[in-house]
Design an enzyme around this catalytic site. Structure first.
Site, mmCIF file in Angstrom:
data_model
loop_
_atom_site.group_PDB
_atom_site.id
_atom_site.type_symbol
_atom_site.label_atom_id
_atom_site.label_comp_id
_atom_site.label_asym_id
_atom_site.label_seq_id
_atom_site.Cartn_x
_atom_site.Cartn_y
_atom_site.Cartn_z
ATOM 1 N N ASP A 326 0.885 -1.145 0.000
ATOM 2 C CA ASP A 326 0.000 0.000 0.000
ATOM 3 C C ASP A 326 0.939 1.215 0.000
ATOM 4 O OD1 ASP A 326 -2.550 1.263 0.383
ATOM 5 O OD2 ASP A 326 -1.878 1.735 2.417
ATOM 6 N N ASP A 520 -0.690 -0.374 6.139
ATOM 7 C CA ASP A 520 -0.586 0.282 7.445
ATOM 8 C C ASP A 520 -1.847 0.072 8.265
ATOM 9 O OD1 ASP A 520 -2.307 1.828 6.007
ATOM 10 O OD2 ASP A 520 -1.354 3.742 6.475
ATOM 11 N N ASP A 524 -7.127 -0.907 4.852
ATOM 12 C CA ASP A 524 -6.729 -2.028 4.003
ATOM 13 C C ASP A 524 -6.806 -3.385 4.704
ATOM 14 O OD1 ASP A 524 -4.530 -1.557 5.549
ATOM 15 O OD2 ASP A 524 -3.310 -0.742 3.918
HETATM 16 P P1 ADP Z 1 -3.516 4.663 -0.290
HETATM 17 O O1 ADP Z 1 -4.079 3.646 -1.182
HETATM 18 O O2 ADP Z 1 -2.399 5.415 -0.960
HETATM 19 O O3 ADP Z 1 -3.148 4.177 1.055
HETATM 20 P P2 ADP Z 1 -6.190 5.604 0.481
HETATM 21 O O4 ADP Z 1 -6.889 4.463 -0.141
HETATM 22 O O5 ADP Z 1 -6.183 5.688 1.950
HETATM 23 O O6 ADP Z 1 -4.687 5.768 -0.083
HETATM 24 O O7 ADP Z 1 -6.802 6.947 -0.106
HETATM 25 C C1 ADP Z 1 -6.845 7.157 -1.499
HETATM 26 C C2 ADP Z 1 -7.217 8.536 -1.878
HETATM 27 O O8 ADP Z 1 -8.517 8.850 -1.375
HETATM 28 C C3 ADP Z 1 -6.312 9.596 -1.315
HETATM 29 O O9 ADP Z 1 -5.192 9.822 -2.139
HETATM 30 C C4 ADP Z 1 -7.250 10.816 -1.270
HETATM 31 O O10 ADP Z 1 -7.308 11.396 -2.547
HETATM 32 C C5 ADP Z 1 -8.584 10.198 -0.952
HETATM 33 N N1 ADP Z 1 -8.861 10.230 0.479
HETATM 34 C C6 ADP Z 1 -8.943 9.165 1.301
HETATM 35 N N2 ADP Z 1 -9.235 9.522 2.564
HETATM 36 C C7 ADP Z 1 -9.304 10.872 2.557
HETATM 37 C C8 ADP Z 1 -9.564 11.868 3.569
HETATM 38 N N3 ADP Z 1 -9.782 11.546 4.854
HETATM 39 N N4 ADP Z 1 -9.570 13.175 3.171
HETATM 40 C C9 ADP Z 1 -9.346 13.507 1.908
HETATM 41 N N5 ADP Z 1 -9.098 12.628 0.929
HETATM 42 C C10 ADP Z 1 -9.078 11.325 1.224
HETATM 43 MG MG MG Z 2 -3.588 3.452 3.035
#
Ligand code: ADP
Ligand code: MG
Length: 628
Positions: A326, A520, A524
């Site tokens: 991730d 993390d 996920d």
């Molecule tokens: P990753 O897969 O990189 O761990 P996430 O799945 O947690 O990222 O989030 C993916 C995308 O969703 C982020 O890049 C952001 O654009 C959006 N996002 C997720 N949670 C939030 C939040 N709390 N506030 C704003 N944007 C969010």
């Molecule tokens: Mg994440």
């Protein structure tokens, strides 16, 4: 040594002295046969009575084929053939081997509990009148105030009310990086307070605190057995009876064949060879050294802040050739800096930031934490209601009674809000209120300092494919993957898409190869449990991650992934070494025994020797040090 082991040691010494004395008498004086037998029976029974009793119990319970049975038959047979000295010696060495093994198992168990010696004995509870009471941590209710003195271990998770200190987190993370804490910070149980007095309000019960979670996890890890261990248990179940029948055949068939062909039967020779065969074939080296190796590997890993929930996962990790990551919080620090703020016409930058941070009040996502940090002020509670986290998209909430949405383009599209596409490098967070677009905030994250080396380390450890999955945009994903040397990346994924991606990768996996997912633990968990090996990092304090993962890295250093892999590989190779070594020596001795080359002295040295070496080898698994 335990009391029982000390007693066995005394018996060994006594029996050895008796055996020497009796041998001497036997040599020097003309003793009649019946008297010699009677004399040798003294050391024999001294050292072997418990084995004979156990063998008898086994026969009575109709489960005769264990090692006690093998030893009883072999030694009684030897005595019956007049080989008194051999009979006593076999029993004596068998007991020495058992003693050695008992001490080794005890020692490795103890060193694991030393490594994990983080259980606090008591908590210093502050009573209403301001006095203190030493209390069992189990009896401290949530919300109580406890006091921790310098040098003490924090017994229960909580928030600091008063005081500041430097904490030693080594027991939890394997890393002796000191951490500074002050009033307002939350602290985890298991850390040692090195400097100041802390007043802490507990936020959990002892049973739900980090220390208890970790101890439970390590203690239960022996329940999940590796394939190898199950194999050996099953193997021993068929092996021992097979050997017994083999010995029987060896005792009967050649003499009968000799008689039929008109020669001599030589009963004595063949029965002696059959008994030798029995002694050689005792499977204890395998049965004991394999679980001991896994046990050592798990213990060694935990001393490095790597908690493995079972030997099956250690085995799977050793077979892993594809590692999926991730991005946010795993490869990158998840600490975003606000780099640009672009309010729509007529709006101030401050208002835009404040709207966003308010809507994010209840979220725990790294993005949310960073936005709140950028605004840097506490909000009056009650301004925000109906906060809702939309996984992989953003958040929506009522702020001062108005609907605010904060998130990526996908969130805006799903709400049918027209937004200004931004093509800047970094993560773009759009903000809208009551369906009206307010502008966007550009934030950027940095990769962890060790991430690049960690990916290289994995490749060196034999991982052929590294994949990054992220909900972030294409441009950021490409930049991070390129910088770190990751083979493949998939961007703009929702949490559900990540599961699908991992399933597709799993379907492509070669036979016998395993896939690991490293996350993390923030949104996920489904992927963590879907992968062959789910690895949660930076799991200190994240209960969901500790639950869902198979392997928990206590700190968030990506280099720990390749260390975990090295430990797994080392453990597995120790296991294989022991299996091959023990079986090879046994096979050789069995053949030599059947041919009459190896006598019972050989047999007992082979048996005890193999076991001692196998156990010593297994103990190597316990010593794990990161290779430089
Ligand atoms: P990753 O897969 O990189 O761990 P996430 O799945 O947690 O990222 O989030 C993916 C995308 O969703 C982020 O890049 C952001 O654009 C959006 N996002 C997720 N949670 C939030 C939040 N709390 N506030 C704003 N944007 C969010
Ligand atoms: Mg994440």
């Amino acid at each position: 040594m335990t009391k029982k082991q000390k007693k066995t040691l005394l018996r060994v010494i006594l029996a050895l002295a008796l055996l020497l004395a009796v041998s001497l008498i036997d040599r020097l004086l003309p003793v009649p046969g019946w008297l010699a037998l009677a004399l040798y029976l003294v050391p024999y029974l001294t050292i072997g009575y418990d084995v004979l009793v156990k063998a008898g119990k086994g026969i009575r319970n109709r489960q005769p084929f264990d090692e006690c049975f093998l030893m009883a038959v072999a030694t009684i047979g030897a005595m019956a053939l007049g080989e008194y000295r051999e009979g006593v010696a076999v029993m004596l060495f068998y007991q020495i081997g058992e003693l050695f093994q008992g001490v080794a198992v005890g020692r490795s168990r103890r060193s694991i509990s030393d490594l994990m010696d983080i259980r606090p004995d008591s908590a210093n509870l502050e009573l209403e009148d301001g006095t203190f009471e030493e209390t069992d941590p189990d009896d401290v209710p949530v919300g109580s105030v406890i006091v921790v003195q310098p040098g003490e271990r924090i017994p229960i998770d909580g928030d600091i009310l008063e005081g500041s200190a430097t904490l030693d987190t080594a027991a939890l993370t394997g890393e002796s990086l000191p951490r500074e804490v002050q009033a307002g910070d939350s602290v985890l149980s298991g850390c040692i307070d090195m400097t100041g007095v802390l007043r802490i309000r507990t936020t959990k019960e002892f049973g739900a605190s980090t220390v208890s979670k970790i101890l439970d996890l390590v203690e239960n890890s022996s329940m999940k057995k590796a394939r190898m261990e199950n194999f050996i248990t099953r193997f021993a179940r068929y092996y021992t009876p097979a050997v017994c029948y083999g010995a029987l055949a060896l005792a009967i068939l050649p003499p009968v064949a000799g008689l039929l062909t008109g020669g001599a039967a030589n009963w004595g020779t063949w029965v002696y060879r059959a008994l030798t065969f029995l002694v050689i074939s005792c499977p204890c080296a395998l049965v004991i050294s394999i679980p001991l190796s896994f046990f050592g590997g798990i213990g060694g890993a935990s001393s490095q802040g790597i908690l493995v929930k079972g030997s099956n996962y250690l085995e799977a990790l050793a077979e892993t050739d594809c590692v999926v990551f991730d991005k946010t919080g795993t490869l990158t620090q998840g600490v975003f800096q606000v780099t640009e703020v672009h309010p729509a016409d007529g709006l101030s930058r401050e208002t835009l930031l404040e709207r966003a941070a308010l809507a994010e009040s209840y979220s725990n996502h790294p993005i949310s934490r960073s936005l709140k940090a950028a605004v840097g002020q506490e909000f009056t509670p009650g301004r925000v209601t109906d906060a809702e986290e939309v996984g992989g998209r953003g958040v929506t909430a009522q702020v001062d009674g108005r609907a605010v949405a904060v998130g990526n383009p996908r969130l805006m599209e799903s709400l049918h809000i027209a937004y200004t596409p931004a093509d800047a490098p970094g993560t773009v967070i759009h903000v809208a209120e009551e369906g009206r677009y307010l502008g966007y905030i550009l934030i950027s994250d940095v990769v962890k300092p060790n991430a690049k080396a960690a990916i290289a380390g994995l490749k060196a450890a034999g991982v052929t494919q590294t994949v990054m999955l992220t909900g972030d945009n294409q441009a950021t994903a490409q930049a991070v993957a390129g910088e770190l040397g990751i083979d493949q990346y998939y961007a703009q994924l929702l949490p559900g898409d990540k599961v699908e991606r991992v399933e597709a990768l799993l379907a492509r996996q070669g036979k016998g190869k395993k896939l690991a997912f490293v996350g993390d633990g923030i949104n996920d968990a489904p992927v963590l449990s879907r992968a062959d090996v789910g690895i949660a990092m930076g799991a200190l304090g994240s209960d969901a991650a500790i639950e869902a993962a198979d392997i928990v890295l206590m700190d968030d250093d990506p280099a720990k992934i390749s260390l975990a892999m090295q430990i797994a590989r080392k453990t597995l190779s120790i296991v294989y070494e022991n299996i091959v070594f023990a079986l090879a020596v046994k096979a050789l001795c069995l053949v030599l025994g059947a041919m009459g080359v190896a006598n019972m002295w050989w047999a007992v040295f082979a048996d005890v020797g193999v076991m001692v070496l196998a156990v010593l080898n297994a103990m190597r698994a316990l010593r794990q040090r990161p290779s430089p």
